[in-house]
Design a protein around this motif. Structure first.
Motif, short mmCIF file in Angstrom:
data_model
loop_
_atom_site.label_atom_id
_atom_site.label_comp_id
_atom_site.label_asym_id
_atom_site.label_seq_id
_atom_site.Cartn_x
_atom_site.Cartn_y
_atom_site.Cartn_z
N UNK A 1 0.82 -1.22 0.00
CA UNK A 1 0.00 0.00 0.00
C UNK A 1 0.85 1.27 0.00
N UNK A 2 2.15 1.12 -0.24
CA UNK A 2 3.03 2.29 -0.23
C UNK A 2 2.79 3.15 -1.45
N UNK A 3 3.11 4.43 -1.31
CA UNK A 3 3.03 5.35 -2.44
C UNK A 3 4.40 5.53 -3.06
N UNK A 4 4.80 6.79 -3.28
CA UNK A 4 6.10 7.07 -3.88
C UNK A 4 7.25 6.73 -2.94
N UNK B 1 -7.33 1.78 11.07
CA UNK B 1 -6.22 2.38 10.33
C UNK B 1 -5.33 1.27 9.79
N UNK B 2 -4.76 1.52 8.60
CA UNK B 2 -3.92 0.53 7.93
C UNK B 2 -2.64 1.20 7.47
N UNK B 3 -1.48 0.55 7.73
CA UNK B 3 -0.22 1.14 7.29
C UNK B 3 0.16 0.64 5.90
N UNK B 4 1.30 1.14 5.37
CA UNK B 4 1.68 0.79 3.99
C UNK B 4 2.03 -0.68 3.84
N UNK B 5 2.26 -1.37 4.96
CA UNK B 5 2.59 -2.80 4.89
C UNK B 5 1.33 -3.67 4.92
N UNK B 6 0.17 -3.02 5.08
CA UNK B 6 -1.09 -3.76 5.06
C UNK B 6 -1.59 -4.16 6.43
N UNK B 7 -0.89 -3.78 7.50
CA UNK B 7 -1.37 -4.13 8.84
C UNK B 7 -2.51 -3.20 9.23
N UNK C 1 -7.73 12.38 12.28
CA UNK C 1 -6.30 12.27 12.05
C UNK C 1 -5.68 11.28 13.03
N UNK C 2 -4.70 10.49 12.55
CA UNK C 2 -3.92 9.61 13.43
C UNK C 2 -2.52 10.17 13.54
N UNK C 3 -1.97 10.17 14.75
CA UNK C 3 -0.60 10.68 14.96
C UNK C 3 0.21 9.64 15.73
N UNK C 4 1.54 9.79 15.67
CA UNK C 4 2.42 8.90 16.44
C UNK C 4 2.55 7.51 15.85
N UNK C 5 2.18 7.29 14.60
CA UNK C 5 2.28 5.95 14.01
C UNK C 5 3.72 5.68 13.55
N UNK C 6 4.17 4.46 13.77
CA UNK C 6 5.53 4.06 13.42
C UNK C 6 5.76 4.07 11.91
N UNK C 7 4.79 3.60 11.17
CA UNK C 7 4.88 3.49 9.70
C UNK C 7 3.88 4.44 9.05
#
Length: 319
Positions: A115-118, A289-295, A245-251
């Motif tokens: 799910x990553x962008x650039x 919420x979902x990060x770029x790794x799909x979690x 908005x989500x803040x403090x996320x590792x990824x």
């Protein structure tokens, strides 16, 4: 007295007959001689027409069978037919297998962060570092004022409608110095792709601020942290309209969803790093919420408290 007879006497008749017979004999002999000559006109007419026709006809007839090479193309025509029959196997097996393999290659390459962008993990980017006055630490990502001075503004292209917000970046200079920064702002055009505008403090870790502009390389990090993710509702949010908005996320975040009467609903992201529910759907409900790794992490329903950071107990895994 009897009148004289008009009948011819026998001697006179013989005298007249002999010359006639001689003439007849000569005529017969002449006709026989003419008949026996090979080039006599009457016989030649029959002989010439028939044999000549017979001899002259075969020569023209002989070449026309010689074009029997024409049958060979018609014999060759089964060859294309046979080829047509044997060609299906290649069509059904080889080409599809190869093309599908090629199609899946890029998907495998993006597997670690589908799910990553650039800005992608495992990639080193070339660019330049500049510096700017961060003020109170707030920026285009609207995280608010902060005491963290190790921050950066991502160039407009790689900022990618706030997808880079919150990303942790390892920056290296040509002299071997490095610094880790968090993206909190956007560097507008003419900032070029690959460029990072660093806080003055972060830039000083790489070179003297008087340098102003230096070549760098940088890459995405998934740092160790004990912090948990927090959720903030934007000013003016209610059950009829809200920004989350989500803040403090590792990824880096890939998407944010809310739960409404129909199930999970993905909200669009703005350039100022809020996810909007313009009709109020899901406002005040559960959040995923979902990060770029799909979690994907699910957060129970929170009260709508505009401008307040509400901590959660969740955090994305390190990579």
């Amino acid at each position: 007295m009897a009148s004289p007879s008009h009948r011819r006497s026998p001697s006179k008749w013989r005298d007249a007959l002999v010359p006639a017979m001689v003439v007849a004999a000569v005529a017969l002999a002449a006709s026989l001689l003419m008949a026996l000559r090979p080039d006599a006109a009457p016989t030649a007419g029959h002989t010439t027409t028939t044999p000549t026709a017979d001899r002259s006809t075969p020569p023209p007839t002989t070449p026309s069978p010689n074009p029997t090479p024409k049958p060979s193309p018609s014999k060759a025509s089964p060859t294309p037919t046979t080829t047509m029959r044997t060609s299906p196997p290649p069509r059904t097996t080889t080409p599809p297998a190869r093309s599908s393999a090629k199609a899946t290659t890029p998907q495998r390459a993006s597997g670690p962060a589908p799910l990553a962008g650039r800005v992608r993990p495992g990639t080193t980017y070339d660019g330049v570092a500049t510096l700017y006055d961060t003020g109170n630490g707030d920026g285009a990502c609207l995280y608010g004022p902060t005491d963290d001075v190790m921050t950066a503004a991502m160039n407009h292209t790689d900022y990618e409608t706030a997808k880079a917000c919150g990303a942790h970046i390892l920056v290296r200079a040509a002299n071997g110095a490095s610094v880790t920064v968090r993206v909190t702002n956007e560097c507008p055009l003419p900032c070029a792709p690959g460029q990072l505008d660093l806080s003055a403090q972060a830039f000083a870790k790489l070179a003297a601020p008087s340098a102003g502009r230096i070549p760098i390389t940088w890459s995405l990090l998934s740092p160790e942290t004990s912090d948990k993710i927090s959720i903030r509702y934007k000013t003016g949010s209610s059950i009829h309209w809200c920004g989350i908005q989500a803040t403090g996320h590792r990824n880096p975040l890939a998407r944010l969803e809310v739960r409404d009467d129909t199930g999970w609903r993905q909200l669009p992201r703005t350039e100022y790093n809020y996810f909007l529910s313009e009709q109020g759907s899901g406002c005040g409900g559960a959040i995923r919420i979902t990060d770029i790794y799909g979690e994907a992490l699910t957060i129970d329903a929170l009260a709508i408290r505009p401008d307040a950071l509400q901590p959660t107990r969740v955090q994305f895994a390190a990579h």
